[in-house]
Design a protein around this motif. Structure first.
Motif, PDB file in Angstrom:
ATOM      1  N   LEU A  33       4.944   1.850  -1.404  1.00  0.00           N
ATOM      2  CA  LEU A  33       4.145   1.302  -2.500  1.00  0.00           C
ATOM      3  C   LEU A  33       4.010   2.360  -3.573  1.00  0.00           C
ATOM      4  N   ARG A  34       4.076   1.925  -4.826  1.00  0.00           N
ATOM      5  CA  ARG A  34       4.006   2.860  -5.945  1.00  0.00           C
ATOM      6  C   ARG A  34       2.861   2.499  -6.867  1.00  0.00           C
ATOM      7  N   LEU A  35       2.366   3.518  -7.520  1.00  0.00           N
ATOM      8  CA  LEU A  35       1.323   3.340  -8.522  1.00  0.00           C
ATOM      9  C   LEU A  35       1.988   3.089  -9.868  1.00  0.00           C
ATOM     10  N   GLU A  36       1.691   1.934 -10.451  1.00  0.00           N
ATOM     11  CA  GLU A  36       2.262   1.582 -11.743  1.00  0.00           C
ATOM     12  C   GLU A  36       1.148   1.095 -12.671  1.00  0.00           C
ATOM     13  N   GLU A  37       0.899   1.885 -13.723  1.00  0.00           N
ATOM     14  CA  GLU A  37      -0.129   1.549 -14.714  1.00  0.00           C
ATOM     15  C   GLU A  37      -1.478   1.283 -14.052  1.00  0.00           C
ATOM     16  N   GLY A  38      -1.815   2.133 -13.095  1.00  0.00           N
ATOM     17  CA  GLY A  38      -3.109   2.048 -12.445  1.00  0.00           C
ATOM     18  C   GLY A  38      -3.195   1.047 -11.311  1.00  0.00           C
ATOM     19  N   ARG A  39      -2.112   0.301 -11.069  1.00  0.00           N
ATOM     20  CA  ARG A  39      -2.125  -0.745 -10.048  1.00  0.00           C
ATOM     21  C   ARG A  39      -1.242  -0.352  -8.866  1.00  0.00           C
ATOM     22  N   LEU A  40      -1.721  -0.666  -7.664  1.00  0.00           N
ATOM     23  CA  LEU A  40      -0.933  -0.514  -6.457  1.00  0.00           C
ATOM     24  C   LEU A  40      -0.577  -1.918  -5.973  1.00  0.00           C
ATOM     25  N   VAL A  41       0.704  -2.236  -5.959  1.00  0.00           N
ATOM     26  CA  VAL A  41       1.140  -3.595  -5.630  1.00  0.00           C
ATOM     27  C   VAL A  41       2.229  -3.505  -4.561  1.00  0.00           C
ATOM     28  N   ASN A  42       2.133  -4.433  -3.571  1.00  0.00           N
ATOM     29  CA  ASN A  42       3.168  -4.450  -2.538  1.00  0.00           C
ATOM     30  C   ASN A  42       4.348  -5.315  -2.966  1.00  0.00           C
ATOM     31  N   SER A  43       5.332  -5.473  -2.074  1.00  0.00           N
ATOM     32  CA  SER A  43       6.549  -6.206  -2.417  1.00  0.00           C
ATOM     33  C   SER A  43       6.286  -7.689  -2.660  1.00  0.00           C
ATOM     34  N   GLU A  44       5.153  -8.203  -2.159  1.00  0.00           N
ATOM     35  CA  GLU A  44       4.805  -9.607  -2.355  1.00  0.00           C
ATOM     36  C   GLU A  44       4.004  -9.827  -3.637  1.00  0.00           C
TER      37      GLU A  44
END
Length: 392
Positions: free
Chosen positions: A310-321
């Motif tokens: 999981l990566r941090l992108e623009e303050g959000r942590l989002v899984n593959s779903e």
């Protein structure tokens, strides 16, 4: 927020006679002191032997008192911390992992956490329970939060579907071991996966039962509150929403007198919804902040969960779903946003990161500066940003 617009309290007029700087005492006079209920201006902390002896009137301070800019407050309490400092409890389910997470959050103003293990294989939960017992009395570790696996498939969020399961005897045995060890425990369950009788049994043992990750209706939610549940996990997130003819878990929670954690990162819950919930609660001081923090807090911008990165992108942590996978947030940042973005009264906001979570877990002594080690007293700026500790 500026100092002339803060909501602050004053010391009671029956304060003791003027002190003259008794031998061994140090007087600290900040702009204000959070005493667990309100900000006190014109107050001083009297220090003896490295601890706060009492709160006194600043007018009584001896000539050699020390002036401190900003606010002094007990350190923050966080009841939902999945990770920090690059460490995730689920993948480091041991004492070293817990201590690393606690240390990362301490660097951001949080003095005590409930390390939180989310839905996983039975052996992972067993190892976390062993670690929590080993961690008893360790600095910064208050107990354990077990979030899942006894939740709803429909509202599991980032929790792995393959590990979601109904309440089982192994979990009941874990809870018994933890309570016998004298630990403070919270467990998040959904009505879909646990019976009212099980909730009643768990609550009677002194465990805080929190409802969350549920797609049930309001009537069922109230049934489980009556059985002994007394908290809700990250209000609005992973629960059936409030609609005009179907209040859902959200509506039942807001209308109840139960406690509720909430994430104030501006991503998990819209800021105006937090304000709405605070205004709508029938009993004050039942809402508290949680970070729901992941390893990126005080750590690198990526981590592994259930074998996926999981990566941090623009303050959000989002899984593959596409589901939010925890938060990149500290209690300090949540507090600052409450006051400076949402316009919440500073007294109320501080109670949400100190007093209310401490009280829910039966740790009222952590809500007051009196009697505390100086290492547990936070220094905050005038706009309530965390600056550091009085001592380290």
């Amino acid at each position: 927020m500026t100092s002339d617009t803060r909501s602050v309290g004053t010391l009671s007029p029956d304060h003791s006679a003027a002190q003259t700087g008794d031998e061994g005492e140090t007087w600290l006079v900040p702009d204000s002191i959070f005493d667990g209920q309100k900000l006190r201006r014109g107050a001083a902390l009297v220090i003896r032997n490295g601890r706060v002896d009492r709160i006194a009137h600043a007018d009584d301070a001896p000539p050699d008192h020390k002036v401190i800019d900003g606010v002094l407050s007990p350190g923050f309490i966080d009841l939902q911390v999945n990770g920090g400092g690059g460490v995730l409890l689920n993948t480091s389910p041991d004492l070293a992992g817990m201590m690393a997470i606690a240390e990362a959050h301490r660097g951001l103003g949080t003095v005590g956490i409930l390390p939180t293990v989310i839905t996983d294989a039975p052996e992972v939960l067993a190892r976390v329970v062993d670690a929590a017992i080993a961690a008893k009395g360790q600095r910064g570790i208050l107990g354990l939060h077990i979030e899942g696996p006894h939740i709803s498939q429909a509202r599991r969020g980032t929790h792995a579907a393959r590990h979601v399961r109904p309440m089982e005897q192994a979990t009941l045995d874990h809870l018994e071991r933890l309570r016998q060890a004298g630990l403070k425990i919270m467990i998040t369950v959904a009505p879909e996966a646990v019976t009212p009788a099980q909730v009643a049994r768990i609550a009677a043992a002194g465990v805080v039962v929190s409802l969350g990750h549920s797609d049930t209706d309001a009537d069922t939610t109230r049934e489980y509150l009556a059985a002994g549940a007394r908290c809700f996990t990250h209000l609005f997130n992973a629960m059936s929403p409030m609609q005009n003819r179907a209040p859902g878990v959200v509506g039942a929670a807001i209308n109840s007198d139960a406690h509720a954690g909430i994430i104030a990162d501006g991503i998990h819950v819209a800021d105006e919804m937090i304000g709405l919930a605070l205004r709508a609660r029938p009993v004050p001081d039942r809402m508290f902040l949680v970070s729901d923090a992941m390893p990126t807090v005080g750590g690198p911008d990526r981590f592994d969960l259930y074998g996926a990165t999981l990566r941090l992108e623009e303050g959000r942590l989002v899984n593959s779903e596409g589901s939010l996978a925890g938060a990149h947030l500290s209690q300090a940042e949540g507090l600052w946003r409450l006051v400076n973005v949402l316009g919440i009264d500073p007294d109320a906001a501080l109670r949400m990161v100190v007093t209310i979570p401490a009280g829910l877990m039966g740790l009222d002594d952590l809500a007051s500066p009196v009697g505390r080690d100086l290492r547990d007293i936070a220094q905050l700026s005038a706009d309530l940003r965390f600056k550091g500790w009085l001592a380290d």
